[in-house]
Structure formats: structure tokens, C-alpha cells
Design an enzyme around this catalytic site. Structure first.
Site, short mmCIF file in Angstrom:
data_model
loop_
_atom_site.label_atom_id
_atom_site.label_comp_id
_atom_site.label_asym_id
_atom_site.label_seq_id
_atom_site.Cartn_x
_atom_site.Cartn_y
_atom_site.Cartn_z
N ASN A 13 0.45 -1.12 0.22
CA ASN A 13 -0.28 -0.27 -0.34
C ASN A 13 1.37 1.44 -0.19
OD1 ASN A 13 -1.93 1.95 0.19
ND2 ASN A 13 -2.89 1.17 3.02
N LYS A 15 0.25 3.93 -0.25
CA LYS A 15 -0.29 5.48 0.13
C LYS A 15 -0.20 5.83 -1.24
CE LYS A 15 0.29 3.91 4.33
NZ LYS A 15 0.12 2.89 5.82
N HIS A 99 -9.42 1.39 5.11
CA HIS A 99 -7.45 1.35 5.89
C HIS A 99 -8.74 2.73 7.13
CE1 HIS A 99 -3.93 2.92 6.57
NE2 HIS A 99 -3.90 1.63 5.29
N GLU A 101 -6.94 5.39 7.81
CA GLU A 101 -6.06 6.67 7.06
C GLU A 101 -7.55 7.23 6.93
OE1 GLU A 101 -2.32 5.88 4.85
OE2 GLU A 101 -2.18 5.13 7.18
N GLU A 170 -5.20 -4.56 10.38
CA GLU A 170 -4.16 -3.26 11.03
C GLU A 170 -3.99 -2.65 11.83
OE1 GLU A 170 -2.44 -2.32 6.71
OE2 GLU A 170 -3.66 -0.86 7.18
N GLY A 176 2.63 2.68 10.65
CA GLY A 176 3.94 3.98 10.41
C GLY A 176 4.68 4.38 11.37
N SER A 216 3.82 -1.84 10.35
CA SER A 216 5.09 -2.12 10.18
C SER A 216 6.16 -2.96 9.96
CB SER A 216 6.06 -1.24 11.38
OG SER A 216 4.80 -0.01 12.05
P1 13P Z 1 3.07 0.65 7.21
O1 13P Z 1 3.77 -0.43 7.14
O2 13P Z 1 3.60 2.03 7.03
O3 13P Z 1 3.42 1.09 9.09
O4 13P Z 1 1.29 1.23 6.85
C1 13P Z 1 0.56 -0.21 7.35
C2 13P Z 1 -0.21 0.25 6.78
O5 13P Z 1 -1.06 0.98 6.24
C3 13P Z 1 -0.60 -0.50 4.96
O6 13P Z 1 -1.81 -0.73 4.63
#
Ligand code: 13P
Length: 258
Positions: A13, A15, A99, A101, A170, A176, A216
Site C-alpha cells: 500500500n 499510500k 483503511h 487512514e 491493521e 507507520g 510496520s
Molecule cells: P506501514 O507498513 O507503513 O506501517 O503501513 C501499514 C499500512 O497502513 C498498510 O496499509
């Protein structure tokens, strides 16, 4: 992972990262590193503008391209939004929905369900994300929260459609932050996710649905996470931006194939 019952899936992903030119460079590098032998499913979820670049470079490989968002309506006066038929026509096979976010930007569980429906209606595969905040974990409501997210989103999925769905657990506190869930913590919730699917659809569909971990995950911790029986793969943010690191995670999935 339990390869007897389900496939392993390693999904990126990106982003809001990478331009179309950077996408071309990443995909060209990835292409040169793809394993020849039997391997897990690889999905690259990328910003909509990058999709044609990714598709051009990877079109005759087994790497699938995914999108990071979809609008639930089929068309209309919705400036800036992207409909399912546009993604499908561009060759997209997977779309991330739910997600954290995007939930943070105001997407409710019912909206996530409507988006999930739009993905299926356009012949694509949803990657449904669920996960608790640190506060919810500390209050001891992780399972209730995740069960609710799953029940609302999956309320639009007919039993025969479940095979198209990938679920990603997640935990928000691990995204992150560099603070990965331990393999035991991730296993516990992924197993719980499967138990909710079992209650909703029965034993056989629950056994086959891929449940990924995200938060992560990187080339160093992937092997141990993927060794757990109910973690069938990963949804990877930061570590998916580098083709070498991403491929190391793919290799970790391919080694864990008992
Ligand atoms: P990170 O691997 O940067 O923590 O992000 C995970 C994520 O949100 C994947 O959708």
C-alpha cells in the site's frame, strides 16, 4: 500461514507516495527480481494516477495492480472521485477499503460496506482493513470493535462472493509507527478475524479467506509474523516503497510455506 487451505498474499500500500515515473522505475526493478518458482500472490496498491504506469510495466507478469480507494457510486457529479468501472477498465484487480487512514477522514462502517459492494459489483477484489486504536486495545475492546467492523462491512457480501475478499488486520497503533504488533498479538487477532468469518459464513469459507497483517511490517520482522498459522500475508506501507525490501518480504512469504 497455512498453505494447505489458503494462498499467501503480499500486498503493497504505497499510500500517497510515488509519481508515475517513480512507479515505472519501481515496477521495472521489481520485474527483474520476480521469483521464477511457485510464489505467493503479489499485489501493488498505488495512487490512481500511477496505475497506467504500473500496468504497462507489469502487464504480462503475475503481479496484480490494486487501487487505494473507490467511490461507492457508479457515476455522477462527484468532482475528483473515481468509480469502480474506471478502475476495472484500467485493469485493477484489488481495491483497499476501510483503511484506518480513510476512516480517519470520515469514512463510516456503512460507507466502507458500500465501497466494498462497489468493488465486487465491478468484478474486483476488496482488501478490507480492520483494526483497533491503542485506546481501544487498552480498554480491552479490540475484539468487539473488530467484530463490529467485520460484521458491518461483510453484511453486503454474499457467501459465494467471500472468495473474492481479502481481510487485513491493521492495528492503528502499529501503522507507520515502527511499533509492530508481536507475532503473538497479530496471530491472536487474525485468528479472531477468522472466527468472526466462521460465525458469519461457516467453517470452510473461514478456512480459505486470506487474513493479512499490516502495521510496520518489514523485511526484518516478516518471517516471524508470517510463520503464525492465521497470518496469511501482509499489507505493507513504508517497507513496500523500496523494491528490494518489498521483495525480501515476498521471499519471507515463500519460505514460510508449510
Ligand atoms: P506501514 O507498513 O507503513 O506501517 O503501513 C501499514 C499500512 O497502513 C498498510 O496499509
Amino acid at each position: 500461514m497455512n498453505r494447505k487451505y489458503r494462498r499467501a498474499v503480499i500486498a503493497a500500500n504505497w499510500k500517497m507516495n510515488k509519481t508515475p515515473s517513480e512507479t515505472r522505475d519501481f515496477c521495472t526493478a521489481l520485474r527483474s527480481m520476480l521469483p521464477r518458482s511457485r510464489w505467493c500472490d503479489i499485489i501493488l496498491c498505488m495512487p490512481a494516477i500511477d496505475i497506467p504506469s504500473g500496468m504497462r510495466v507489469l502487464k504480462d507478469t503475475r503481479v496484480a495492480i490494486g487501487a487505494e480507494n473507490i467511490h461507492e457510486k457508479a457515476s455522477g457529479a462527484l468532482t475528483g472521485e473515481i468509480a469502480g468501472n474506471m478502475l476495472a477498465d484500467a485493469g485493477v484487480k484489488y481495491v483497499i477499503v476501510g483503511h484506518s487512514e480513510r476512516r480517519e477522514m470520515g469514512e463510516s462502517d456503512t460507507r466502507v460496506a458500500a465501497k466494498l459492494r462497489a468493488v465486487l459489483d465491478n468484478g474486483m477484489n476488496p482488501i478490507l482493513c480492520v483494526g483497533e486504536s491503542l485506546e481501544q486495545r487498552e480498554l480491552g475492546v479490540t475484539e468487539e470493535w473488530i467484530a463490529m467492523q467485520l460484521k458491518i462491512a461483510l453484511s453486503v457480501v454474499k457467501p459465494e462472493e467471500l472468495k473474492k475478499v481479502v481481510i487485513a488486520y491493521e492495528p492503528i497503533w502499529a501503522i507507520g509507527t515502527g511499533k509492530t504488533a508481536t507475532p503473538e498479538q497479530a496471530q491472536e487477532v487474525c485468528e479472531f478475524v477468522r472466527s468472526v468469518v466462521r460465525k458469519l459464513y461457516g467453517a470452510r469459507p473461514a478456512r480459505s479467506v486470506p487474513v493479512l497483517y499490516g502495521g510496520s511490517m518489514n523485511e526484518k520482522n516478516a518471517f516471524d509474523l508470517l510463520a503464525k498459522p492465521d497470518i496469511d500475508g501482509g499489507l505493507i506501507g513504508g517497507a513496500s516503497l523500496d523494491p528490494e525490501k518489498f521483495m525480501q518480504i515476498v521471499h519471507a512469504a515463500n519460505q514460510n510455506n508449510d
